[in-house]
Scaffold this motif. Structure first.
Motif, mmCIF file in Angstrom:
data_model
loop_
_atom_site.group_PDB
_atom_site.id
_atom_site.type_symbol
_atom_site.label_atom_id
_atom_site.label_comp_id
_atom_site.label_asym_id
_atom_site.label_seq_id
_atom_site.Cartn_x
_atom_site.Cartn_y
_atom_site.Cartn_z
ATOM 1 N N CYS A 1 -2.429 1.822 -3.585
ATOM 2 C CA CYS A 1 -3.707 1.201 -3.252
ATOM 3 C C CYS A 1 -4.393 0.681 -4.515
ATOM 4 O O CYS A 1 -5.518 0.173 -4.446
ATOM 5 N N CYS B 1 -0.009 8.560 0.309
ATOM 6 C CA CYS B 1 -1.443 8.793 0.467
ATOM 7 C C CYS B 1 -1.672 9.989 1.381
ATOM 8 O O CYS B 1 -1.056 10.090 2.438
ATOM 9 N N ILE C 1 -4.449 10.870 3.063
ATOM 10 C CA ILE C 1 -5.267 10.690 4.262
ATOM 11 C C ILE C 1 -4.435 10.136 5.406
ATOM 12 O O ILE C 1 -4.631 10.508 6.564
ATOM 13 N N SER D 1 -10.389 0.082 -0.492
ATOM 14 C CA SER D 1 -10.737 0.269 -1.909
ATOM 15 C C SER D 1 -10.137 -0.846 -2.762
ATOM 16 O O SER D 1 -10.768 -1.311 -3.720
ATOM 17 N N GLU E 1 -6.552 -2.694 2.654
ATOM 18 C CA GLU E 1 -6.945 -1.373 2.114
ATOM 19 C C GLU E 1 -8.297 -1.527 1.436
ATOM 20 O O GLU E 1 -8.441 -2.253 0.457
ATOM 21 N N GLY F 1 -6.616 11.634 -6.768
ATOM 22 C CA GLY F 1 -5.896 10.360 -6.759
ATOM 23 C C GLY F 1 -6.147 9.544 -5.512
ATOM 24 O O GLY F 1 -5.237 8.942 -4.956
ATOM 25 N N CYS F 2 -7.406 9.489 -5.082
ATOM 26 C CA CYS F 2 -7.796 8.660 -3.925
ATOM 27 C C CYS F 2 -9.029 7.854 -4.345
ATOM 28 O O CYS F 2 -10.119 8.398 -4.343
ATOM 29 N N PRO F 3 -8.866 6.579 -4.744
ATOM 30 C CA PRO F 3 -7.639 5.807 -4.909
ATOM 31 C C PRO F 3 -6.712 6.390 -5.991
ATOM 32 O O PRO F 3 -7.136 7.242 -6.785
ATOM 33 N N HIS F 4 -5.486 5.899 -5.992
ATOM 34 C CA HIS F 4 -4.461 6.428 -6.874
ATOM 35 C C HIS F 4 -4.932 6.556 -8.322
ATOM 36 O O HIS F 4 -5.592 5.661 -8.859
ATOM 37 N N LYS G 1 -13.984 9.424 -1.338
ATOM 38 C CA LYS G 1 -13.283 8.859 -0.180
ATOM 39 C C LYS G 1 -12.480 9.943 0.521
ATOM 40 O O LYS G 1 -12.492 10.045 1.745
ATOM 41 N N ASP H 1 0.835 -1.186 0.000
ATOM 42 C CA ASP H 1 0.000 0.000 0.000
ATOM 43 C C ASP H 1 0.889 1.263 0.000
ATOM 44 O O ASP H 1 2.086 1.162 0.227
ATOM 45 N N PRO H 2 0.296 2.445 -0.216
ATOM 46 C CA PRO H 2 1.125 3.665 -0.237
ATOM 47 C C PRO H 2 1.815 3.922 1.098
ATOM 48 O O PRO H 2 1.349 3.493 2.151
HETATM 49 FE FE1 F3S Z 1 -5.487 5.090 -1.559
HETATM 50 FE FE2 F3S Z 1 -4.979 6.557 0.515
HETATM 51 FE FE3 F3S Z 1 -7.157 6.964 -0.831
HETATM 52 S S1 F3S Z 1 -4.585 4.411 0.338
HETATM 53 S S2 F3S Z 1 -7.692 4.933 -1.527
HETATM 54 S S3 F3S Z 1 -5.073 7.260 -1.605
HETATM 55 S S4 F3S Z 1 -6.986 6.884 1.374
#
Ligand code: F3S
Length: 403
Positions: free
Chosen positions: A118, A355, A357, A139, A137, A295-298, A375, A78-79
């Motif tokens: 991710c 990441c 978050i 997602s 993770e 980019g969340c998820p990437h 997210k 994971d990141p």
């Molecule tokens: Fe990935 Fe971080 Fe979002 S792990 S899904 S970028 S919370």
């Protein structure tokens, strides 16, 4: 629990102290949850971000290293919690960075593939339909279960290390076919959907179904891989959805009746009004955006291309920042395609391999954030006390560029 000869050997220490310790943990877990046996898992996606594992996770990883452990199945990562390129310029403390580096080194010593994403399915960890894997993770778990039709629970970090060291997990939860049946029917009646609509739909589904398995009907044929990625990521954030079925789009729903011949426990309709109301609810900011995050998820390669097209020839307004999260793999591809240059010449930073978050964002001065990710919009206010603007990618770019 019934164990094979090989699993018993691991439990008795014939393969070394690390697999023995890991098997002891897995057997206890299986006994607690009433598993009848282990399943072989073909790959693991594990966490090594100091921002959520903290000192306890670091100690565990270093303990496995000290015991001479090696991951025996393909294991992706994971990141990280910080960007190796930018952490100094955005005010991350040395001590925090040092602990993240120790954790990074520990998992590399154990044999992890340094994909730091991710979205490992865009970086070579691509299980086939029906294959058991052990992923972490939320997602990524949703994508593996729903879009690929592989089988995994939302495996907690420490247990995932045990899976990677042994290639086993107790047969429980979503490894059992009877737990993968649809329970709630979600009928979507909103016509063509934008990327943000898929995000928003995921939020609505997660809030409504909790940890049950939704069957999402009415998604347009145009739904792309990234759209399904966002739907799953959002539903796993506002709820605990680890698996959804979408007839016509996801493999298990195409292989047979996703309800397994049973009636849905509940029915839900989502139309344009519900999408609009949820989008409004996610907008908590009163002022202008200071920082944009995507980019969340990437971000995938097509998303990097789209963003490069929007930013080409533009400059961010003075005092504004845009941080783009993606994997090192996608970064390399995007660089080869010229997208990285188009993005960064606007003043935006690409934070590959980490990441937002799980980063120490709260230590930065930014308090009003704009994002195209449900997210991120869902978690950032509670994790970092910021206000959110939730918008389509093109709207986000318009809000940040100019004189
Ligand atoms: Fe990935 Fe971080 Fe979002 S792990 S899904 S970028 S919370």
């Amino acid at each position: 629990m019934e164990l094979t000869a090989y699993e018993n050997q691991m439990l008795e220490g014939a393969h070394g102290p690390a697999p023995r310790f890991a098997m002891e943990v897995l057997v206890k877990l299986g006994q607690i949850y009433g598993a009848d046996r282990m399943v072989e898992v073909a790959s693991a996606q594990i966490m090594a971000h100091y921002g959520s594992l903290h000192d306890a996770g670091l100690e565990l990883a270093e303990k496995f290293v000290a015991l001479g452990g090696r991951f025996i199945i393909p294991t992706t990562e994971d990141p990280l919690s910080i960007c190796e390129r930018h952490w100094r310029d955005i005010g991350i403390a040395e001590e925090y960075a040092a602990k993240q580096e120790r954790l990074r080194q520990a998992v590399l010593t154990l044999g992890a593939q340094p994909v730091w994403t991710c979205t490992p399915y865009f970086a070579g960890n691509l299980p086939r339909f029906g294959q058991n894997v052990s992923w972490a993770e939320s997602s990524a778990v949703s994508f593996a279960n729903s879009v690929l039709g592989a089988r995994t629970n939302r495996t907690p970090a420490g247990l995932n290390y045990c899976a990677a060291l042994t290639g086993r997990m107790p047969r429980m939860g979503l490894y059992r076919p009877e737990n993968r049946r649809g329970q709630v029917l979600v009928r979507v009646e909103a016509g063509e959907l934008s990327s943000l609509d898929y995000n928003t739909l995921g939020l609505i589904i997660g809030k409504s179904v909790g940890n049950r398995v939704p069957v999402v009907e009415g998604l347009p044929d145009s739904a792309g891989v990234d759209d399904l990625k966002y739907l799953g990521a959002a539903a796993a954030s506002s709820g605990v959805v680890a698996l959804y079925h979408a007839p016509g789009l996801t493999p298990e729903a195409m292989a047979g009746d996703p309800f397994g011949g049973e009636e849905p426990l509940e029915r839900l309709r989502v139309g344009r009004d519900e999408l609009t109301a949820m989008r409004r609810e996610m907008n908590t900011a009163s002022g202008e955006a200071e920082l944009g995050v995507v980019g969340c998820p990437h971000y995938s390669v097509p998303e990097m291309q789209q963003l490069a097209g929007l930013l080409k020839g533009q400059r961010l307004k003075p005092g504004r920042e845009l941080w783009v999260y993606t994997s090192p793999t996608v970064y390399e591809l995007a660089q080869g395609m010229g997208c990285v240059a188009d993005i960064t010449s606007s003043g935006a930073r690409i934070m590959d391999g980490n990441c937002l978050i799980i980063s120490p964002l709260g230590k930065t001065p930014f308090r009003t954030i704009i994002t195209d990710s449900a997210k991120a919009a869902y978690y950032l206010p509670s994790e970092h006390e910021v206000q959110m603007i939730y918008a389509e990618t093109a709207e986000l770019v318009s809000a940040l560029v100019g004189e």
